[in-house]
Design a protein around this motif. Sequence first.
Motif, PDB file in Angstrom:
ATOM      1  N   ILE A  53      41.782 -25.356 -20.921  1.00 49.66           N
ATOM      2  CA  ILE A  53      40.436 -24.794 -20.783  1.00 49.66           C
ATOM      3  C   ILE A  53      39.415 -25.914 -20.565  1.00 49.66           C
ATOM      4  CG2 ILE A  53      38.602 -23.596 -22.041  1.00 49.66           C
ATOM      5  CD1 ILE A  53      40.667 -21.635 -21.165  1.00 49.66           C
ATOM      6  N   LEU A  54      39.571 -27.017 -21.300  1.00 47.78           N
ATOM      7  CA  LEU A  54      38.672 -28.159 -21.121  1.00 47.78           C
ATOM      8  C   LEU A  54      38.733 -28.675 -19.687  1.00 47.78           C
ATOM      9  CD1 LEU A  54      38.945 -30.366 -24.335  1.00 47.78           C
ATOM     10  CD2 LEU A  54      36.832 -29.753 -23.158  1.00 47.78           C
ATOM     11  N   HIS A  55      39.942 -28.808 -19.157  1.00 48.44           N
ATOM     12  CA  HIS A  55      40.086 -29.284 -17.778  1.00 48.44           C
ATOM     13  C   HIS A  55      39.399 -28.325 -16.810  1.00 48.44           C
ATOM     14  CE1 HIS A  55      41.861 -30.909 -14.127  1.00 48.44           C
ATOM     15  NE2 HIS A  55      42.253 -29.683 -13.820  1.00 48.44           N
ATOM     16  N   ALA A  56      39.624 -27.035 -16.996  1.00 48.13           N
ATOM     17  CA  ALA A  56      39.018 -26.049 -16.097  1.00 48.13           C
ATOM     18  C   ALA A  56      37.497 -26.097 -16.159  1.00 48.13           C
ATOM     19  CB  ALA A  56      39.521 -24.653 -16.457  1.00 48.13           C
ATOM     20  N   SER A  57      36.948 -26.419 -17.334  1.00 50.58           N
ATOM     21  CA  SER A  57      35.487 -26.450 -17.479  1.00 50.58           C
ATOM     22  C   SER A  57      34.857 -27.579 -16.674  1.00 50.58           C
ATOM     23  CB  SER A  57      35.109 -26.594 -18.958  1.00 50.58           C
ATOM     24  OG  SER A  57      35.368 -27.904 -19.439  1.00 50.58           O
ATOM     25  N   HIS A  58      35.661 -28.565 -16.287  1.00 52.80           N
ATOM     26  CA  HIS A  58      35.153 -29.673 -15.469  1.00 52.80           C
ATOM     27  C   HIS A  58      35.361 -29.420 -13.979  1.00 52.80           C
ATOM     28  CE1 HIS A  58      36.273 -32.163 -19.263  1.00 52.80           C
ATOM     29  NE2 HIS A  58      35.080 -31.609 -19.384  1.00 52.80           N
ATOM     30  N   MET A  59      35.929 -28.245 -13.642  1.00 52.99           N
ATOM     31  CA  MET A  59      36.295 -27.960 -12.254  1.00 52.99           C
ATOM     32  C   MET A  59      35.474 -26.821 -11.661  1.00 52.99           C
ATOM     33  SD  MET A  59      38.594 -30.252 -11.906  1.00 52.99           S
ATOM     34  CE  MET A  59      39.321 -29.824 -10.338  1.00 52.99           C
ATOM     35  N   ASP A  60      34.274 -26.588 -12.203  1.00 56.34           N
ATOM     36  CA  ASP A  60      33.369 -25.564 -11.678  1.00 56.34           C
ATOM     37  C   ASP A  60      34.030 -24.184 -11.683  1.00 56.34           C
ATOM     38  OD1 ASP A  60      30.933 -24.672 -10.713  1.00 56.34           O
ATOM     39  OD2 ASP A  60      31.522 -24.887  -8.609  1.00 56.34           O
ATOM     40  N   GLN A  61      34.683 -23.839 -12.792  1.00 54.30           N
ATOM     41  CA  GLN A  61      35.309 -22.533 -12.940  1.00 54.30           C
ATOM     42  C   GLN A  61      34.576 -21.738 -14.011  1.00 54.30           C
ATOM     43  OE1 GLN A  61      39.524 -22.912 -13.629  1.00 54.30           O
ATOM     44  NE2 GLN A  61      39.903 -23.983 -11.715  1.00 54.30           N
ATOM     45  N   ASP A  62      34.855 -20.415 -14.052  1.00 53.87           N
ATOM     46  CA  ASP A  62      34.294 -19.603 -15.124  1.00 53.87           C
ATOM     47  C   ASP A  62      35.385 -19.315 -16.153  1.00 53.87           C
ATOM     48  OD1 ASP A  62      35.909 -17.586 -14.055  1.00 53.87           O
ATOM     49  OD2 ASP A  62      34.246 -16.528 -13.105  1.00 53.87           O
ATOM     50  N   TRP A  63      35.028 -18.548 -17.193  1.00 54.25           N
ATOM     51  CA  TRP A  63      35.967 -18.308 -18.294  1.00 54.25           C
ATOM     52  C   TRP A  63      37.233 -17.594 -17.819  1.00 54.25           C
ATOM     53  CZ3 TRP A  63      37.339 -19.891 -22.847  1.00 54.25           C
ATOM     54  CH2 TRP A  63      38.123 -19.091 -23.664  1.00 54.25           C
ATOM     55  N   SER A  64      37.097 -16.636 -16.923  1.00 55.09           N
ATOM     56  CA  SER A  64      38.269 -15.902 -16.437  1.00 55.09           C
ATOM     57  C   SER A  64      39.227 -16.828 -15.694  1.00 55.09           C
ATOM     58  CB  SER A  64      37.835 -14.753 -15.519  1.00 55.09           C
ATOM     59  OG  SER A  64      37.063 -13.812 -16.231  1.00 55.09           O
ATOM     60  N   ASP A  65      38.679 -17.692 -14.833  1.00 52.84           N
ATOM     61  CA  ASP A  65      39.522 -18.656 -14.115  1.00 52.84           C
ATOM     62  C   ASP A  65      40.204 -19.609 -15.095  1.00 52.84           C
ATOM     63  OD1 ASP A  65      38.739 -17.617 -11.646  1.00 52.84           O
ATOM     64  OD2 ASP A  65      37.004 -18.958 -11.520  1.00 52.84           O
ATOM     65  N   ALA A  66      39.452 -20.043 -16.099  1.00 52.79           N
ATOM     66  CA  ALA A  66      39.996 -20.990 -17.074  1.00 52.79           C
ATOM     67  C   ALA A  66      41.147 -20.367 -17.857  1.00 52.79           C
ATOM     68  CB  ALA A  66      38.891 -21.450 -18.022  1.00 52.79           C
ATOM     69  N   LYS A  67      41.008 -19.098 -18.227  1.00 47.19           N
ATOM     70  CA  LYS A  67      42.090 -18.411 -18.948  1.00 47.19           C
ATOM     71  C   LYS A  67      43.356 -18.347 -18.108  1.00 47.19           C
ATOM     72  CE  LYS A  67      40.419 -14.437 -20.037  1.00 47.19           C
ATOM     73  NZ  LYS A  67      40.466 -13.068 -20.590  1.00 47.19           N
ATOM     74  N   LEU A  68      43.210 -18.051 -16.825  1.00 48.47           N
ATOM     75  CA  LEU A  68      44.379 -17.986 -15.940  1.00 48.47           C
ATOM     76  C   LEU A  68      45.047 -19.354 -15.829  1.00 48.47           C
ATOM     77  CD1 LEU A  68      42.995 -15.697 -13.078  1.00 48.47           C
ATOM     78  CD2 LEU A  68      44.695 -15.096 -14.821  1.00 48.47           C
ATOM     79  N   HIS A  69      44.229 -20.395 -15.715  1.00 43.06           N
ATOM     80  CA  HIS A  69      44.788 -21.747 -15.643  1.00 43.06           C
ATOM     81  C   HIS A  69      45.560 -22.075 -16.915  1.00 43.06           C
ATOM     82  CE1 HIS A  69      45.211 -26.022 -15.016  1.00 43.06           C
ATOM     83  NE2 HIS A  69      44.492 -26.275 -16.100  1.00 43.06           N
ATOM     84  N   ALA A  70      44.989 -21.745 -18.068  1.00 44.15           N
ATOM     85  CA  ALA A  70      45.662 -22.026 -19.338  1.00 44.15           C
ATOM     86  C   ALA A  70      46.980 -21.264 -19.440  1.00 44.15           C
ATOM     87  CB  ALA A  70      44.748 -21.675 -20.509  1.00 44.15           C
ATOM     88  N   ALA A  71      46.978 -20.001 -19.020  1.00 38.05           N
ATOM     89  CA  ALA A  71      48.208 -19.201 -19.074  1.00 38.05           C
ATOM     90  C   ALA A  71      49.287 -19.795 -18.176  1.00 38.05           C
ATOM     91  CB  ALA A  71      47.904 -17.763 -18.668  1.00 38.05           C
TER      92      ALA A  71
END
Length: 448
Positions: A53-71
């Motif tokens: 989630i931390l990585h996704a937050s640095h990649m101009d994503q929103d919470w939904s995108d970050a959850k998918l990345h984490a999964a």
Amino acid sequence: MSKKKDIIVLGGGAAGLSVAAGGAAMGLDVTLIAPQPMGGDCLHHGCVPSKSILHASHMDQDWSDAKLHAADVVASIQHHDSQERFEGLGVQVINGKGWIEGRGKVRDSLGQLHDGRYVVLATGSRPRTHSMLSPLAAPKVLTTDDLWSQDLHGQVVILGGGAIALEMSEAFAGLGLRVTILARSEILAGYPPKLQELLRQVLRQQQVTLREHASLVSVDDQGAQLRLNLADGSQLHAHHVLQALGREHDLNDLGLEELGIGKEVSQNLRVGGCPWLYAAGDAAGQPYLTHAASHDAGVVLRNIVAPWPVAQRRKNLPRSIYMSSEITAIGNVQWPAPEGCAWLENSSNSDRALTEGRDAYAGLMLEKKSKRLQGAVLFFPGSSNMAPFLDEHMLKASPYTELAKPSYPYPSDGELVRGIVMAYQASTKLHEGNKRVLRLLARLPRLF
């Protein structure tokens, strides 16, 4: 009853899997009793999803995108911790929980009784929660156990001022959520004040609101939001509250009470003084770190096969907080320094930090008499990569001057450590004597 095993492991997290894999590699017969999916808190609720989630937050994503990345990341790692892999290693894997019924006797969820020479409790820990929030449930009130499946929006209040609060505040803010941290004392309490002030600056830059010395006295559920009433009379409104109050291990409901076995864990990780019963990982108590689990697994296995006891060295294990500028601590980082020790700090000599327009910090705690390193704190990107170097230095009890000998690439934040050593050397009276000797040697005529 099944064939007697060398080791029965309860729990399929980092510690349980490390003991099982290590025991099998040593040729021991191992039974692992663990709920599915295996991997434990680190893989499913802690280290892996939070860092994703931390990585996704640095990649101009929103919470939904970050959850998918984490999964996706969790799924890619799951095979390494899977039942199929461990059965391939020669471990007998049984799904479910286990209860101790006597010396080396464990009954599983299906009622089968297993007999082992040793039993290892690797049953993990659980998040601490606030009593005021216990009547409320997700998605309004969360812990890391249920955070990753929720849809978040609006205002998030984080209770706590430690590692989880710092990491998740940066992640939430980077994903477009409004964030407030409520810390009962200072942010990262007990750490050097210079570091705390740098953290306050970072949080302001991330537009995270920090409320220190804040106590929650009551909560009102107003439907769409929660109203948090604080001891100073102020109020906060939040769509979600994340409880980041640390963790606590739990050796209850394992059959120990019925057998009259105490729950204290010794330096060699034995439980209740029983020579056949060990704890590893979070089940052994603080610090609750994934690499403490692998460390404990090594201690337990050595105690099982060696004729002499082996003690754990958990207190010096490195700890890292994975913000953009990582915080890495090792050994004793108590502020103020205990009697006989002194803090040496440097927050101004990193050219690398200047080139990137950010702050950096290094602090070393030395024992005054021996000049040995007792602890260290680093604050800069990638500081966790220096942890093995500092750990080895402390294990060898090397003189602090050894920290200045490696060639630190220029420009790098590691130069902060060298700067501390050089400045301290220059300030000592002994160094003046050294300079006189060096001047004399330089002025002697050369014979070759």
